[in-house]
Design a protein around this motif. Structure first.
Motif, PDB file in Angstrom:
ATOM      1  N   HIS A 208       0.823  -1.214   0.000  1.00 62.32           N
ATOM      2  CA  HIS A 208       0.000   0.000   0.000  1.00 62.32           C
ATOM      3  C   HIS A 208       0.852   1.256   0.000  1.00 62.32           C
ATOM      4  CE1 HIS A 208      -3.595  -2.314   1.966  1.00 62.32           C
ATOM      5  NE2 HIS A 208      -3.445  -2.593   0.685  1.00 62.32           N
ATOM      6  N   ILE A 209       1.946   1.241   0.751  1.00 56.69           N
ATOM      7  CA  ILE A 209       2.799   2.416   0.891  1.00 56.69           C
ATOM      8  C   ILE A 209       4.232   2.020   0.541  1.00 56.69           C
ATOM      9  CG2 ILE A 209       3.627   4.218   2.456  1.00 56.69           C
ATOM     10  CD1 ILE A 209       1.147   3.658   4.184  1.00 56.69           C
ATOM     11  N   VAL A 210       4.845   2.761  -0.360  1.00 49.40           N
ATOM     12  CA  VAL A 210       6.239   2.540  -0.744  1.00 49.40           C
ATOM     13  C   VAL A 210       6.997   3.845  -0.535  1.00 49.40           C
ATOM     14  CG1 VAL A 210       7.812   1.922  -2.603  1.00 49.40           C
ATOM     15  CG2 VAL A 210       5.591   0.783  -2.435  1.00 49.40           C
ATOM     16  N   TYR A 211       8.147   3.771   0.150  1.00 51.74           N
ATOM     17  CA  TYR A 211       8.939   4.977   0.385  1.00 51.74           C
ATOM     18  C   TYR A 211      10.420   4.616   0.366  1.00 51.74           C
ATOM     19  CZ  TYR A 211       9.187   3.195   5.195  1.00 51.74           C
ATOM     20  OH  TYR A 211       9.395   2.410   6.299  1.00 51.74           O
ATOM     21  N   GLU A 212      11.256   5.626   0.179  1.00 54.19           N
ATOM     22  CA  GLU A 212      12.704   5.440   0.142  1.00 54.19           C
ATOM     23  C   GLU A 212      13.349   6.186   1.308  1.00 54.19           C
ATOM     24  OE1 GLU A 212      14.509   6.402  -3.529  1.00 54.19           O
ATOM     25  OE2 GLU A 212      13.355   4.939  -4.698  1.00 54.19           O
ATOM     26  N   GLU A 213      14.360   5.550   1.889  1.00 54.08           N
ATOM     27  CA  GLU A 213      15.088   6.153   2.993  1.00 54.08           C
ATOM     28  C   GLU A 213      16.535   5.691   2.920  1.00 54.08           C
ATOM     29  OE1 GLU A 213      14.960   6.243   7.880  1.00 54.08           O
ATOM     30  OE2 GLU A 213      13.144   5.759   6.742  1.00 54.08           O
ATOM     31  N   ASP A 214      17.449   6.661   2.835  1.00 54.38           N
ATOM     32  CA  ASP A 214      18.888   6.367   2.730  1.00 54.38           C
ATOM     33  C   ASP A 214      19.185   5.466   1.539  1.00 54.38           C
ATOM     34  OD1 ASP A 214      19.305   7.855   5.028  1.00 54.38           O
ATOM     35  OD2 ASP A 214      19.084   6.108   6.348  1.00 54.38           O
ATOM     36  N   GLY A 215      18.472   5.732   0.423  1.00 52.58           N
ATOM     37  CA  GLY A 215      18.708   4.969  -0.785  1.00 52.58           C
ATOM     38  C   GLY A 215      18.069   3.604  -0.817  1.00 52.58           C
ATOM     39  N   GLU A 216      17.430   3.208   0.267  1.00 54.63           N
ATOM     40  CA  GLU A 216      16.755   1.911   0.329  1.00 54.63           C
ATOM     41  C   GLU A 216      15.254   2.111   0.175  1.00 54.63           C
ATOM     42  OE1 GLU A 216      18.099  -1.064   0.518  1.00 54.63           O
ATOM     43  OE2 GLU A 216      20.168  -0.310   0.611  1.00 54.63           O
ATOM     44  N   ARG A 217      14.612   1.171  -0.491  1.00 54.81           N
ATOM     45  CA  ARG A 217      13.162   1.234  -0.696  1.00 54.81           C
ATOM     46  C   ARG A 217      12.468   0.311   0.301  1.00 54.81           C
ATOM     47  NH1 ARG A 217      10.809   0.370  -6.638  1.00 54.81           N
ATOM     48  NH2 ARG A 217      11.731   2.460  -6.843  1.00 54.81           N
ATOM     49  N   TYR A 218      11.439   0.844   0.943  1.00 55.99           N
ATOM     50  CA  TYR A 218      10.689   0.090   1.940  1.00 55.99           C
ATOM     51  C   TYR A 218       9.195   0.104   1.579  1.00 55.99           C
ATOM     52  CZ  TYR A 218      14.969   0.735   4.656  1.00 55.99           C
ATOM     53  OH  TYR A 218      16.266   0.753   5.066  1.00 55.99           O
ATOM     54  N   GLY A 219       8.497  -0.872   2.090  1.00 58.23           N
ATOM     55  CA  GLY A 219       7.059  -0.947   1.865  1.00 58.23           C
ATOM     56  C   GLY A 219       6.327  -1.318   3.136  1.00 58.23           C
ATOM     57  N   THR A 220       5.133  -0.813   3.279  1.00 58.03           N
ATOM     58  CA  THR A 220       4.294  -1.150   4.423  1.00 58.03           C
ATOM     59  C   THR A 220       2.840  -1.144   3.964  1.00 58.03           C
ATOM     60  OG1 THR A 220       3.737  -0.593   6.707  1.00 58.03           O
ATOM     61  CG2 THR A 220       4.053   1.236   5.188  1.00 58.03           C
ATOM     62  N   ASN A 221       1.956  -1.522   4.845  1.00 57.22           N
ATOM     63  CA  ASN A 221       0.537  -1.577   4.472  1.00 57.22           C
ATOM     64  C   ASN A 221      -0.297  -0.777   5.452  1.00 57.22           C
ATOM     65  OD1 ASN A 221      -0.637  -3.491   6.648  1.00 57.22           O
ATOM     66  ND2 ASN A 221       1.137  -4.630   5.892  1.00 57.22           N
ATOM     67  N   LEU A 222      -1.494  -0.476   5.036  1.00 58.67           N
ATOM     68  CA  LEU A 222      -2.414   0.301   5.863  1.00 58.67           C
ATOM     69  C   LEU A 222      -3.120  -0.546   6.907  1.00 58.67           C
ATOM     70  CD1 LEU A 222      -4.031   2.440   3.003  1.00 58.67           C
ATOM     71  CD2 LEU A 222      -2.381   3.241   4.712  1.00 58.67           C
ATOM     72  N   GLY A 223      -3.180  -1.850   6.664  1.00 58.31           N
ATOM     73  CA  GLY A 223      -3.902  -2.726   7.582  1.00 58.31           C
ATOM     74  C   GLY A 223      -5.384  -2.833   7.271  1.00 58.31           C
ATOM     75  N   PHE A 224      -5.830  -2.127   6.246  1.00 55.69           N
ATOM     76  CA  PHE A 224      -7.230  -2.187   5.815  1.00 55.69           C
ATOM     77  C   PHE A 224      -7.288  -1.872   4.324  1.00 55.69           C
ATOM     78  CE2 PHE A 224      -6.367   2.126   7.136  1.00 55.69           C
ATOM     79  CZ  PHE A 224      -6.928   2.900   6.139  1.00 55.69           C
ATOM     80  N   ILE A 225      -8.403  -2.192   3.700  1.00 55.94           N
ATOM     81  CA  ILE A 225      -8.588  -1.877   2.284  1.00 55.94           C
ATOM     82  C   ILE A 225      -9.075  -0.438   2.190  1.00 55.94           C
ATOM     83  CG2 ILE A 225      -9.801  -2.497   0.158  1.00 55.94           C
ATOM     84  CD1 ILE A 225     -10.086  -5.319   1.236  1.00 55.94           C
ATOM     85  N   PRO A 226      -8.350   0.438   1.524  1.00 52.67           N
ATOM     86  CA  PRO A 226      -8.659   1.882   1.578  1.00 52.67           C
ATOM     87  C   PRO A 226      -9.765   2.325   0.627  1.00 52.67           C
ATOM     88  CG  PRO A 226      -6.684   1.545   0.294  1.00 52.67           C
ATOM     89  CD  PRO A 226      -7.094   0.187   0.783  1.00 52.67           C
ATOM     90  N   PHE A 227     -10.867   1.586   0.587  1.00 55.09           N
ATOM     91  CA  PHE A 227     -12.026   1.972  -0.215  1.00 55.09           C
ATOM     92  C   PHE A 227     -13.216   2.152   0.723  1.00 55.09           C
ATOM     93  CE2 PHE A 227      -9.412   0.630  -3.648  1.00 55.09           C
ATOM     94  CZ  PHE A 227      -9.906   1.240  -4.783  1.00 55.09           C
ATOM     95  N   PHE A 228     -13.965   3.229   0.510  1.00 52.92           N
ATOM     96  CA  PHE A 228     -15.086   3.574   1.379  1.00 52.92           C
ATOM     97  C   PHE A 228     -16.317   3.828   0.514  1.00 52.92           C
ATOM     98  CE2 PHE A 228     -11.066   5.033   3.038  1.00 52.92           C
ATOM     99  CZ  PHE A 228     -11.036   4.494   4.319  1.00 52.92           C
ATOM    100  N   ARG A 229     -17.443   3.241   0.901  1.00 46.78           N
ATOM    101  CA  ARG A 229     -18.666   3.337   0.101  1.00 46.78           C
ATOM    102  C   ARG A 229     -19.715   4.178   0.806  1.00 46.78           C
ATOM    103  NH1 ARG A 229     -20.955  -1.832   0.155  1.00 46.78           N
ATOM    104  NH2 ARG A 229     -22.629  -1.087   1.498  1.00 46.78           N
ATOM    105  N   LEU A 230     -20.385   5.043   0.029  1.00 49.62           N
ATOM    106  CA  LEU A 230     -21.500   5.857   0.511  1.00 49.62           C
ATOM    107  C   LEU A 230     -22.759   5.426  -0.224  1.00 49.62           C
ATOM    108  CD1 LEU A 230     -22.772   8.281   2.010  1.00 49.62           C
ATOM    109  CD2 LEU A 230     -21.997   9.730   0.130  1.00 49.62           C
ATOM    110  N   ASP A 231     -23.772   4.992   0.519  1.00 51.24           N
ATOM    111  CA  ASP A 231     -25.024   4.525  -0.070  1.00 51.24           C
ATOM    112  C   ASP A 231     -26.082   5.621  -0.014  1.00 51.24           C
ATOM    113  OD1 ASP A 231     -23.874   2.050  -0.472  1.00 51.24           O
ATOM    114  OD2 ASP A 231     -24.649   1.206   1.400  1.00 51.24           O
ATOM    115  N   ALA A 232     -26.912   5.676  -1.062  1.00 52.76           N
ATOM    116  CA  ALA A 232     -28.007   6.648  -1.087  1.00 52.76           C
ATOM    117  C   ALA A 232     -29.125   6.239  -0.130  1.00 52.76           C
ATOM    118  CB  ALA A 232     -28.555   6.791  -2.505  1.00 52.76           C
ATOM    119  N   ASN A 233     -29.295   4.933   0.060  1.00 52.67           N
ATOM    120  CA  ASN A 233     -30.331   4.396   0.947  1.00 52.67           C
ATOM    121  C   ASN A 233     -29.985   2.945   1.249  1.00 52.67           C
ATOM    122  OD1 ASN A 233     -31.452   2.955  -1.470  1.00 52.67           O
ATOM    123  ND2 ASN A 233     -32.012   5.039  -2.043  1.00 52.67           N
TER     124      ASN A 233
END
Length: 407
Positions: A208-233
């Motif tokens: 989910h998240i990719v970042y670089e630090e000191d020339g090294e690439r790291y990855g981590t996750n949010l721990g949840f699926i980042p999609f949110f739904r809004l229903d009309a009814n």
């Protein structure tokens, strides 16, 4: 992890589902593509067979009432100038303004439009500039929620697809993302062919998240699926459902009257004792010389056909009134007695207020999920202990007022 066959099956089942079929109709009407566009006229030919009549006028004009009603609801809901997320803590308010400012409201407007037009809308979270989470609109027609069991509250996977481009030969290239709570996998599909991994993605699967630090690439996750739904009814029905038949009837009545006017716009000439050689000569004399020669017993009578417009006009007025009434909107063409006070204005907004009140309850619950993500991120970065109770979600809706009354 979902297999390629499972992804294809879920996409096919979703496309043929009644939920998405009704949503497509709502989006189609929002874009002004009404059923009247496919209206056809038929007649019986000399052999007694029913065939399409291509000689009669068949005007097809869509009247986009639904577009107005959806835009009314969305813009009225977001019409206030004050922040949507409010806190008594000045530091927290500053942070909330960064997350839920004008850019966010623009994305929320798109999600609300999907919700009103199709019955449901989606937003998703991603890391933006400064490693800060931002929320963007996701096309609701391309979001597929996959649950381990139908009774599960949360989705196990989310499939999100969109059309990337249309190649030569009208080949549709779809990009497909399969999200779980740890990573995202990318696929591509051309037309309805085989689904294959997307080689254009440098990281596949990607955390989910990719970042670089000191020339090294790291990855981590949010721990949840980042999609949110809004229903009309509760049933995820579009706002079109109670008024579709009324809009179709209005289109039919209006286009039918236009067809009648077009078909009988020319006068009928009744000629007795014509002194000439052919019908073409008669027509030419009428168009150019403005006279017709007849014998001593001859006569010319010009006849017109009266179109029964009163009944159609009454039906159009009734349909328009009911569209705004059952569509729960504000009819700006409504004629009053000229005494337009603030009380009269508020009464005309009563139905729109009622519809927005119902939608606001669901919108606030939807917003709390987004705010919780922002608060967790703030607490993690700054070592604070904010909670959702430290903020209020408020939608101030503004209506036009009578300046004289205000004075």
């Amino acid at each position: 992890m979902l297999t390629l066959e499972e992804i294809g099956r879920f996409m096919a089942d979703d496309e043929s589902s009644e939920r998405k079929r009704l949503a497509k109709v709502g989006h189609r009407y929002y874009e002004g593509d009404h059923d009247i566009k496919s209206y056809r006229l038929y007649c019986y030919n000399a052999d007694g067979k029913l065939v399409e009549d291509t000689t009669r006028t068949n005007i097809k004009i869509a009247h986009p009432f639904f577009t107005e009603l959806v835009d009314q609801c969305v813009q009225y809901m977001l019409s206030g100038d004050d922040p949507v997320v409010i806190s008594d803590d000045a530091a927290l308010q500053e942070e909330m303004d960064r997350y839920f400012g004008d850019d966010f409201l623009s994305e929320l407007s798109e999600t609300l439009t999907d919700t009103c037009a199709g019955g449901f809308g989606h937003m998703y979270a991603l890391k933006g500039e400064g490693f800060r989470t931002r929320f963007e609109h996701a096309d609701a027609m391309g979001v597929i929620e996959v649950r381990a069991k139908d009774t599960d509250a949360n989705a196990e996977h989310v499939i999100y697809w969109y059309i990337d481009r249309i190649d030569k030969g009208r080949k549709i290239v779809k990009r497909i993302q399969v999200w779980d709570d740890k990573e995202t996998r990318y696929y591509v599909r051309v037309d309805n062919g085989q689904i294959a991994p997307d080689d254009s993605e440098p990281l596949n699967p990607r955390p989910h998240i990719v970042y670089e630090e000191d020339g090294e690439r790291y990855g981590t996750n949010l721990g949840f699926i980042p999609f949110f739904r809004l229903d009309a009814n509760r049933k995820q029905f579009s706002h079109l459902k109670p008024i579709k038949a009324l809009i179709d009837d209005y289109d039919l009545m209006s286009c039918g009257m236009s067809n009648n006017i077009q078909d009988v716009s020319e006068a009928v000439w009744v000629v007795k004792g014509f002194q000439g050689e052919s019908l073409e000569e008669l027509i030419q004399n009428v168009k150019t010389k403005k006279y017709i020669g007849v014998d001593t017993d001859g006569d010319v009578d010009v006849r017109t056909v009266d179109i029964p417009t009163d009944a159609r006009k009454a039906k159009l007025e009734l349909d328009e009134k009911n569209i705004y009434r059952f569509g729960m909107g504000f009819n700006s063409a409504q004629v009053g007695d000229g005494n337009v006070t603030n009380i009269v204005i508020k009464s005309r907004y009563a139905l729109l207020d009622l519809k927005c009140n119902k939608l606001e309850r669901r919108l606030k619950a939807f917003m709390k999920k987004l705010v919780q993500v922002a608060i967790d991120e703030i607490n993690s970065e700054k070592g604070t202990a904010y909670t959702i109770a430290d903020v209020k979600i408020k939608f101030d809706r503004e209506i036009m007022t009578n300046a004289t009354d205000n004075a």
